[in-house]
Scaffold this active site. Structure first.
Site, PDB file in Angstrom:
ATOM      1  N   CYS A 142       0.824  -1.204   0.000  1.00  0.00           N
ATOM      2  CA  CYS A 142       0.000   0.000   0.000  1.00  0.00           C
ATOM      3  C   CYS A 142       0.859   1.255   0.000  1.00  0.00           C
ATOM      4  CB  CYS A 142      -0.896   0.052   1.257  1.00  0.00           C
ATOM      5  SG  CYS A 142      -1.984  -1.368   1.479  1.00  0.00           S
ATOM      6  N   ASP A 157      20.467  37.900 -12.026  1.00  0.00           N
ATOM      7  CA  ASP A 157      19.194  38.223 -12.665  1.00  0.00           C
ATOM      8  C   ASP A 157      18.650  39.547 -12.123  1.00  0.00           C
ATOM      9  OD1 ASP A 157      16.743  37.023 -14.276  1.00  0.00           O
ATOM     10  OD2 ASP A 157      15.943  37.872 -12.417  1.00  0.00           O
TER      11      ASP A 157
END
Length: 513
Positions: free
Chosen positions: A38, A463
């Site tokens: 499971c 940036d």
């Protein structure tokens, strides 16, 4: 070799007893009394701890003789986030397995792409995952078969070969062994209740689904649910993809990001729509053998296997980042379905606006891309392959001469294979190769590392948007000082970039209306 979470029995038991969906895909619970495995969040009553044993992969559970639970469908869990945050041999191999290399080229092909012997690859995968490449590929084929069985009216023989099985007998045996149901029983058995975030395909009446044979004569249309670990903030993820979309290759239409896909056996169209607990995925494929690869690339594009809780917990430790994380947790890194395409687009976007970059790319697409039909929208072409771009006359490119040199050098190396940016690539080696190319500086290399290579720690200190956001927040704004401060954000600096970018009002940060 790294030790997986499945080796921490106490922690695994706690996760199972609390039904913590965050750990779905990190490990699998096998129940010794029922011989069923499971996901940690399985809704049934948890077994006694002494009856549990834990495995790092569904393939390892299947190899040990356990069957998939029919209630929680563990084989459909999100992928482990480890494979996208690591750059070692096992992680690179797992990314290749997900991309279908074992089915197309076999284990020798997998090993050759990694630069190791077959024996070395098998030994390391077995040691860390409890299963070798063949078992891992078999588990993936079983899941692909299940998707096709449950979502198309295709004959079982066509499904078997589309999923990658060599024979009908192997297909039947594998499906029955993994799911404890025959293919016909799997098709007729409807799940009583879907698990939140389940990867299970949406069940659609056969009359509403078009299938195809594997020759690709008629496109096959599939509606799927792609799971993710919550939370997921779709704003910057889909906003970035929509704002930078190349006309003809990508578009935002009716609340969905749509684009064309270049795939190993043909081409495809995909529409991805954000939903509260999954991404709705509508795939049109010219050849259904590309289903596994198409799903893998869509998941990678949207960073769906990330662990947002781990990322956000780390970034919250910085008091200046914490308010950004708390305001909109679960930001993902928008990535790509084609690494070479993104590298080309990064060069086209050097020192120009987003609109200009889209225009440059659209011209290349119209002139050199392969045309496709899209009856549902405005997609017209596949993005040109490196081989096609390498044949372009540089004098026809509307860009400065120095950038033409950058462009032609890049596409030439992509076309001849001397530069490989695929999922199996070594990030450090790729960075060095890119930096050696004319016209490639740190910003271009880092943005490719972040969005194409998938490096979660890529950072863009030069940036302009990052520096502006840093200054407004009171963070150091010079590249060197900001890099030093960002050391505390490792290994998740690419996600910090998303939070910093999101402070701006640029369209990339918002879902289109």
């Amino acid at each position: 070799m790294q030790m997986g979470m499945h080796t921490d029995t106490e922690r695994c038991v706690r996760a199972v007893q609390s039904k913590d969906a965050r750990f779905d895909g990190w490990f699998f619970t096998a129940v010794l009394t029922t011989r069923i495995y499971c996901r940690p969040s399985c809704p049934v009553v948890p077994p006694k701890p002494e009856n549990m044993t834990f495995y790092p992969s569904a393939a390892a559970c299947q190899q040990a003789g356990f069957r998939a639970c029919k209630r929680c469908r563990p084989d459909t869990s999100p992928g482990s986030p480890e494979w996208n945050q690591r750059a070692d041999l096992v992680a690179r191999a797992m990314r290749l397995v997900a991309d279908g290399i074992v089915d197309r080229e076999g284990v020798p092909g997998l090993a050759a792409r990694l630069g190791y012997s077959t024996r070395q690859v098998e030994r390391q995968l077995l040691a860390e995952l409890g299963a070798g490449p063949l078992a891992l590929a078999r588990a993936q084929r079983a899941q692909t078969a299940r998707i096709l069985i449950e979502t198309t009216p295709l004959p079982m023989a066509e499904i078997a070969f589309a999923a990658g099985f060599a024979s009908i007998r192997t297909f039947n045996d594998t499906v029955r062994e993994v799911f404890a149901l025959s293919p016909s029983e799997l098709r007729t058995r409807l799940p009583k209740k879907k698990t939140p975030g389940s990867t299970s395909p949406s069940r659609t009446p056969a009359s509403n689904i078009s299938g195809s044979n594997t020759s690709g004569s008629t496109p096959g249309v599939l509606s799927l649910r792609l799971p993710f670990r919550v939370p997921l903030n779709p704003e910057n993820l889909f906003g970035h993809l929509a704002a930078t979309a190349v006309p003809g290759v990508e578009e935002w239409r009716d609340g969905a990001y749509r684009r064309t896909l270049r795939l190993p056996y043909g081409h495809g169209l995909v529409a991805l729509t954000p939903q509260p607990d999954h991404i709705a995925c509508r795939l049109t494929l010219s050849d259904l053998r590309d289903l596994t690869v198409a799903i893998s690339r869509c998941r990678r594009l949207l960073d769906l296997d990330a662990d947002p809780v781990a990322v956000d917990d780390q970034l919250r430790r910085d008091p200046l980042l914490a308010p950004l994380v708390d305001k909109a947790p679960g930001r993902r890194v928008p990535r790509t379905v084609d690494e070479a395409e993104f590298a080309v687009r990064a060069v086209l976007g050097q020192q120009v606006s987003t609109a200009a970059a889209r225009t440059h790319a659209a011209r290349l697409v119209t002139a050199h891309g392969d045309p496709v039909d899209d009856p549902e929208g405005g997609l017209t072409h596949l993005f040109p392959a490196p081989e096609a771009l390498a044949a372009v006359d540089p004098e026809t490119l509307a860009m400065p001469r120095t950038r033409r040199t950058t462009f032609t050098t890049l596409v030439g190396q992509l076309a001849d294979g001397s530069l490989n940016l695929g999922v199996e690539s070594d990030w450090a080696e790729n960075r060095a190769q890119l930096l050696a190319l004319p016209g490639f500086g740190p910003w271009t290399v880092d943005v490719i590392a972040m969005r194409a290579l998938g490096d979660p720690d890529a950072f863009l200190p030069t940036d302009l948007g990052i520096r502006r956001a840093a200054q407004e927040l009171g963070l150091p704004s010079t590249p060197a000082a900001l890099t030093a401060r960002a050391a505390a954000w490792r290994p998740w600096r690419a996600y910090a970039v998303q939070y910093l970018w999101a402070t701006d009002s640029h369209p990339i940060n918002f879902l289109p209306v």
